[in-house]
Design a protein around this motif. Sequence first.
Motif, PDB file in Angstrom:
ATOM      1  N   PHE A 294       0.840  -1.203   0.000  1.00 37.83           N
ATOM      2  CA  PHE A 294       0.000   0.000   0.000  1.00 37.83           C
ATOM      3  C   PHE A 294       0.878   1.256   0.000  1.00 37.83           C
ATOM      4  O   PHE A 294       0.589   2.232  -0.693  1.00 37.83           O
ATOM      5  CB  PHE A 294      -0.917   0.022   1.223  1.00 37.83           C
ATOM      6  CG  PHE A 294      -2.061  -0.942   1.157  1.00 37.83           C
ATOM      7  CD1 PHE A 294      -2.872  -1.010   0.035  1.00 37.83           C
ATOM      8  CD2 PHE A 294      -2.336  -1.787   2.215  1.00 37.83           C
ATOM      9  CE1 PHE A 294      -3.929  -1.900  -0.035  1.00 37.83           C
ATOM     10  CE2 PHE A 294      -3.396  -2.694   2.169  1.00 37.83           C
ATOM     11  CZ  PHE A 294      -4.191  -2.740   1.034  1.00 37.83           C
ATOM     12  N   GLY A 295       1.933   1.230   0.790  1.00 37.06           N
ATOM     13  CA  GLY A 295       2.828   2.379   0.847  1.00 37.06           C
ATOM     14  C   GLY A 295       3.491   2.663  -0.488  1.00 37.06           C
ATOM     15  O   GLY A 295       3.602   3.818  -0.913  1.00 37.06           O
ATOM     16  N   ILE A 296       3.923   1.605  -1.169  1.00 32.07           N
ATOM     17  CA  ILE A 296       4.540   1.765  -2.491  1.00 32.07           C
ATOM     18  C   ILE A 296       3.537   2.360  -3.468  1.00 32.07           C
ATOM     19  O   ILE A 296       3.886   3.207  -4.302  1.00 32.07           O
ATOM     20  CB  ILE A 296       5.062   0.404  -2.998  1.00 32.07           C
ATOM     21  CG1 ILE A 296       6.244  -0.050  -2.137  1.00 32.07           C
ATOM     22  CG2 ILE A 296       5.491   0.493  -4.460  1.00 32.07           C
ATOM     23  CD1 ILE A 296       6.697  -1.476  -2.416  1.00 32.07           C
TER      24      ILE A 296
ATOM     25  N   LEU B 242       3.961   9.883  -5.892  1.00 31.12           N
ATOM     26  CA  LEU B 242       4.299  11.093  -5.143  1.00 31.12           C
ATOM     27  C   LEU B 242       5.803  11.364  -5.209  1.00 31.12           C
ATOM     28  O   LEU B 242       6.241  12.498  -5.457  1.00 31.12           O
ATOM     29  CB  LEU B 242       3.851  10.949  -3.684  1.00 31.12           C
ATOM     30  CG  LEU B 242       4.101  12.157  -2.775  1.00 31.12           C
ATOM     31  CD1 LEU B 242       3.320  13.369  -3.275  1.00 31.12           C
ATOM     32  CD2 LEU B 242       3.716  11.823  -1.330  1.00 31.12           C
ATOM     33  N   GLY B 243       6.593  10.322  -5.002  1.00 33.62           N
ATOM     34  CA  GLY B 243       8.041  10.479  -5.080  1.00 33.62           C
ATOM     35  C   GLY B 243       8.502  10.833  -6.481  1.00 33.62           C
ATOM     36  O   GLY B 243       9.430  11.634  -6.656  1.00 33.62           O
ATOM     37  N   GLY B 244       7.857  10.243  -7.495  1.00 28.37           N
ATOM     38  CA  GLY B 244       8.222  10.555  -8.873  1.00 28.37           C
ATOM     39  C   GLY B 244       7.942  12.005  -9.220  1.00 28.37           C
ATOM     40  O   GLY B 244       8.766  12.674  -9.861  1.00 28.37           O
ATOM     41  N   TRP B 245       6.783  12.500  -8.794  1.00 36.94           N
ATOM     42  CA  TRP B 245       6.448  13.907  -9.030  1.00 36.94           C
ATOM     43  C   TRP B 245       7.471  14.823  -8.360  1.00 36.94           C
ATOM     44  O   TRP B 245       7.960  15.779  -8.970  1.00 36.94           O
ATOM     45  CB  TRP B 245       5.047  14.196  -8.490  1.00 36.94           C
ATOM     46  CG  TRP B 245       4.720  15.661  -8.445  1.00 36.94           C
ATOM     47  CD1 TRP B 245       4.281  16.444  -9.474  1.00 36.94           C
ATOM     48  CD2 TRP B 245       4.831  16.525  -7.292  1.00 36.94           C
ATOM     49  NE1 TRP B 245       4.116  17.743  -9.048  1.00 36.94           N
ATOM     50  CE2 TRP B 245       4.449  17.824  -7.724  1.00 36.94           C
ATOM     51  CE3 TRP B 245       5.219  16.325  -5.977  1.00 36.94           C
ATOM     52  CZ2 TRP B 245       4.438  18.907  -6.851  1.00 36.94           C
ATOM     53  CZ3 TRP B 245       5.219  17.409  -5.106  1.00 36.94           C
ATOM     54  CH2 TRP B 245       4.818  18.682  -5.548  1.00 36.94           C
TER      55      TRP B 245
ATOM     56  N   MET C 115       4.741   3.394   6.200  1.00 36.37           N
ATOM     57  CA  MET C 115       5.771   4.419   5.979  1.00 36.37           C
ATOM     58  C   MET C 115       6.979   3.834   5.246  1.00 36.37           C
ATOM     59  O   MET C 115       7.553   4.479   4.358  1.00 36.37           O
ATOM     60  CB  MET C 115       6.207   5.005   7.327  1.00 36.37           C
ATOM     61  CG  MET C 115       5.158   5.848   8.024  1.00 36.37           C
ATOM     62  SD  MET C 115       5.641   6.265   9.734  1.00 36.37           S
ATOM     63  CE  MET C 115       7.196   7.119   9.461  1.00 36.37           C
ATOM     64  N   MET C 116       7.364   2.629   5.594  1.00 33.01           N
ATOM     65  CA  MET C 116       8.486   1.981   4.907  1.00 33.01           C
ATOM     66  C   MET C 116       8.152   1.769   3.435  1.00 33.01           C
ATOM     67  O   MET C 116       9.007   1.960   2.555  1.00 33.01           O
ATOM     68  CB  MET C 116       8.815   0.657   5.584  1.00 33.01           C
ATOM     69  CG  MET C 116       9.344   0.807   7.006  1.00 33.01           C
ATOM     70  SD  MET C 116       9.403  -0.755   7.928  1.00 33.01           S
ATOM     71  CE  MET C 116      10.743  -1.595   7.087  1.00 33.01           C
ATOM     72  N   GLY C 117       6.900   1.413   3.158  1.00 38.50           N
ATOM     73  CA  GLY C 117       6.478   1.227   1.773  1.00 38.50           C
ATOM     74  C   GLY C 117       6.485   2.525   0.991  1.00 38.50           C
ATOM     75  O   GLY C 117       6.872   2.552  -0.187  1.00 38.50           O
ATOM     76  N   VAL C 118       6.055   3.609   1.627  1.00 32.96           N
ATOM     77  CA  VAL C 118       6.097   4.925   0.975  1.00 32.96           C
ATOM     78  C   VAL C 118       7.536   5.264   0.579  1.00 32.96           C
ATOM     79  O   VAL C 118       7.796   5.745  -0.539  1.00 32.96           O
ATOM     80  CB  VAL C 118       5.510   6.013   1.902  1.00 32.96           C
ATOM     81  CG1 VAL C 118       5.800   7.405   1.339  1.00 32.96           C
ATOM     82  CG2 VAL C 118       4.013   5.815   2.073  1.00 32.96           C
ATOM     83  N   ALA C 119       8.471   5.000   1.481  1.00 31.77           N
ATOM     84  CA  ALA C 119       9.880   5.278   1.195  1.00 31.77           C
ATOM     85  C   ALA C 119      10.393   4.421   0.041  1.00 31.77           C
ATOM     86  O   ALA C 119      11.108   4.917  -0.847  1.00 31.77           O
ATOM     87  CB  ALA C 119      10.720   5.042   2.449  1.00 31.77           C
ATOM     88  N   ILE C 120      10.023   3.148   0.035  1.00 29.63           N
ATOM     89  CA  ILE C 120      10.466   2.268  -1.047  1.00 29.63           C
ATOM     90  C   ILE C 120       9.827   2.690  -2.371  1.00 29.63           C
ATOM     91  O   ILE C 120      10.466   2.650  -3.428  1.00 29.63           O
ATOM     92  CB  ILE C 120      10.119   0.807  -0.725  1.00 29.63           C
ATOM     93  CG1 ILE C 120      10.992   0.295   0.429  1.00 29.63           C
ATOM     94  CG2 ILE C 120      10.288  -0.085  -1.954  1.00 29.63           C
ATOM     95  CD1 ILE C 120      12.471   0.243   0.113  1.00 29.63           C
ATOM     96  N   GLY C 121       8.555   3.113  -2.333  1.00 33.86           N
ATOM     97  CA  GLY C 121       7.903   3.598  -3.543  1.00 33.86           C
ATOM     98  C   GLY C 121       8.637   4.795  -4.123  1.00 33.86           C
ATOM     99  O   GLY C 121       8.840   4.890  -5.346  1.00 33.86           O
TER     100      GLY C 121
ATOM    101  N   SER D  39       1.534  -1.217 -11.058  1.00 30.90           N
ATOM    102  CA  SER D  39       2.017  -2.586 -10.861  1.00 30.90           C
ATOM    103  C   SER D  39       1.691  -3.095  -9.465  1.00 30.90           C
ATOM    104  O   SER D  39       1.398  -4.278  -9.275  1.00 30.90           O
ATOM    105  CB  SER D  39       3.530  -2.652 -11.098  1.00 30.90           C
ATOM    106  OG  SER D  39       4.263  -2.165  -9.980  1.00 30.90           O
ATOM    107  N   ARG D  40       1.740  -2.209  -8.460  1.00 28.65           N
ATOM    108  CA  ARG D  40       1.422  -2.643  -7.089  1.00 28.65           C
ATOM    109  C   ARG D  40      -0.062  -2.962  -6.951  1.00 28.65           C
ATOM    110  O   ARG D  40      -0.440  -3.812  -6.143  1.00 28.65           O
ATOM    111  CB  ARG D  40       1.807  -1.567  -6.080  1.00 28.65           C
ATOM    112  CG  ARG D  40       3.282  -1.276  -5.965  1.00 28.65           C
ATOM    113  CD  ARG D  40       4.123  -2.513  -5.779  1.00 28.65           C
ATOM    114  NE  ARG D  40       4.759  -2.927  -7.023  1.00 28.65           N
ATOM    115  CZ  ARG D  40       5.655  -3.882  -7.143  1.00 28.65           C
ATOM    116  NH1 ARG D  40       6.029  -4.567  -6.087  1.00 28.65           N
ATOM    117  NH2 ARG D  40       6.174  -4.186  -8.317  1.00 28.65           N
ATOM    118  N   VAL D  41      -0.903  -2.274  -7.732  1.00 30.01           N
ATOM    119  CA  VAL D  41      -2.319  -2.648  -7.765  1.00 30.01           C
ATOM    120  C   VAL D  41      -2.441  -4.085  -8.258  1.00 30.01           C
ATOM    121  O   VAL D  41      -3.185  -4.909  -7.692  1.00 30.01           O
ATOM    122  CB  VAL D  41      -3.123  -1.694  -8.665  1.00 30.01           C
ATOM    123  CG1 VAL D  41      -4.550  -2.206  -8.846  1.00 30.01           C
ATOM    124  CG2 VAL D  41      -3.145  -0.287  -8.081  1.00 30.01           C
TER     125      VAL D  41
END
Length: 452
Positions: free
Chosen positions: A76-78, A84-87, A127-133, A393-395
């Motif tokens: 979910f985080g990814i 968001l990270g790409g933007w 949060m860890m997933g958001v960072a990895i994303g 892809s994560r979906v």
Amino acid sequence: MPSHHETLGSVPNGDDAPTSIAFKRRFLRRMIFVLTGGMFLDGYILGIVGPVSAKLTADLGVSTFWEGAIAAAALFGILFGSPLGGWAADKYGRKPLFMLDMGLFLIASAMQFFVTSPMQLFIVRLMMGVAIGAEYSVGWPLMSEFAPARLRGRLMGVTLVAWYVGFMIAFAVGFALNESTHLGWRFILGTSTLIAVVLFFARLGLPESPRWLWNQKRTDEARAVARRYMQHAADMADVECESTEDCAGIKILFCRRYWRATLFMSLFWFCAVTPYFAIATFADSVLQKYGLGGGLAGGIGLSAVAVAGVVLTVLLIDKIGRRALTVPPQWLCTVVLAVIGLWPSAPPMIVLALFLAFSFFNAGYNTLTGIYPGEVFPTEVRGVGTGFAAAVSRVGAGLGTFLLPWSMSHLGTSTSMLVAAGVAALGAAVSQWLAPETKGKSLTETAAGYSH
């Protein structure tokens, strides 16, 4: 007459000079280390949960809902962190995001030592997933923007090897610590913190991407970075062919100029990972449906074969090209899954051989999901394009993991395998239509094929 080293932007004052070939090679090795380390961490945090799930569940009194939520939290985080990270990477630069995502991961990973409830653990893993994303969205673009054109596919493919290796090592470490020591599940989960500390400090002082700098009209800085860190004159010159358009934003991915790259990357990546995550996650139960027991042996076998598929693809990617390793293997996996679905009475060993073949070839073309994004998206949307495709892809990964048990229970094993074959066929058809050949081309050339 200038020496060979001088023509590549170096100066004749020894191997320790900031612009020497030796200096540039050391920089490239460092870049490879920190980027593959990020992907290793992604595989690690997903693989470390399994061995401690029983103790974790008992200690925290985890319900079935929270058990599934905690397992899926990183995914979910990814899903949110990638776009968001790409933007942000396209708007504010690769360098700040490169440090910020690892800093966030380090903090979240350390928090695992102190969680006392299922919700806290879910939030920390999210949060860890958001960072990895975010790492997906900045790491692969950064690698593509510094890697020599002749080695770009191989170097970017190595990051996928790191993911599979990270997953397998995490499982082995988790199993060994859980069975052979008295360390608690919090400590075992928190082992990712040590890796994050090393990677965070290894990233200090790395430069901004010269291509992003040029896109931002900071041309003098771009030339200086290119001369200091890039080995080949052709790669340096290609930096100056970059667009200076400001196109940051997800909506721009669907305009006339970029929609084909967005469609290809999103659907190809979705169709590559959906059957893999479903079958690999439930490998043992799937194989048992076909009379193949053996506890963890089946799942470990599928993972080992997958690693072999990735390694072979990395070795061949810059020799035989992208399309040959993208399109035919997808059609082959379609046929393999269809045979499994249409031949329910097949002998168990044939079924096992077919699953191993699927795992090998699927992992091979999955390697291209780490290579194509950095090539087909131009610099001005490379981060957000990679992030959006990663989110899609994560979906697929989540749907495959969530729906396979339900499908096998309600629709039957054969029908489930035929659905998986249909997903693989869709990916093959899209790739047959849109997958470009980018072997040996500069990033300006690879992006140009989708920009008109």
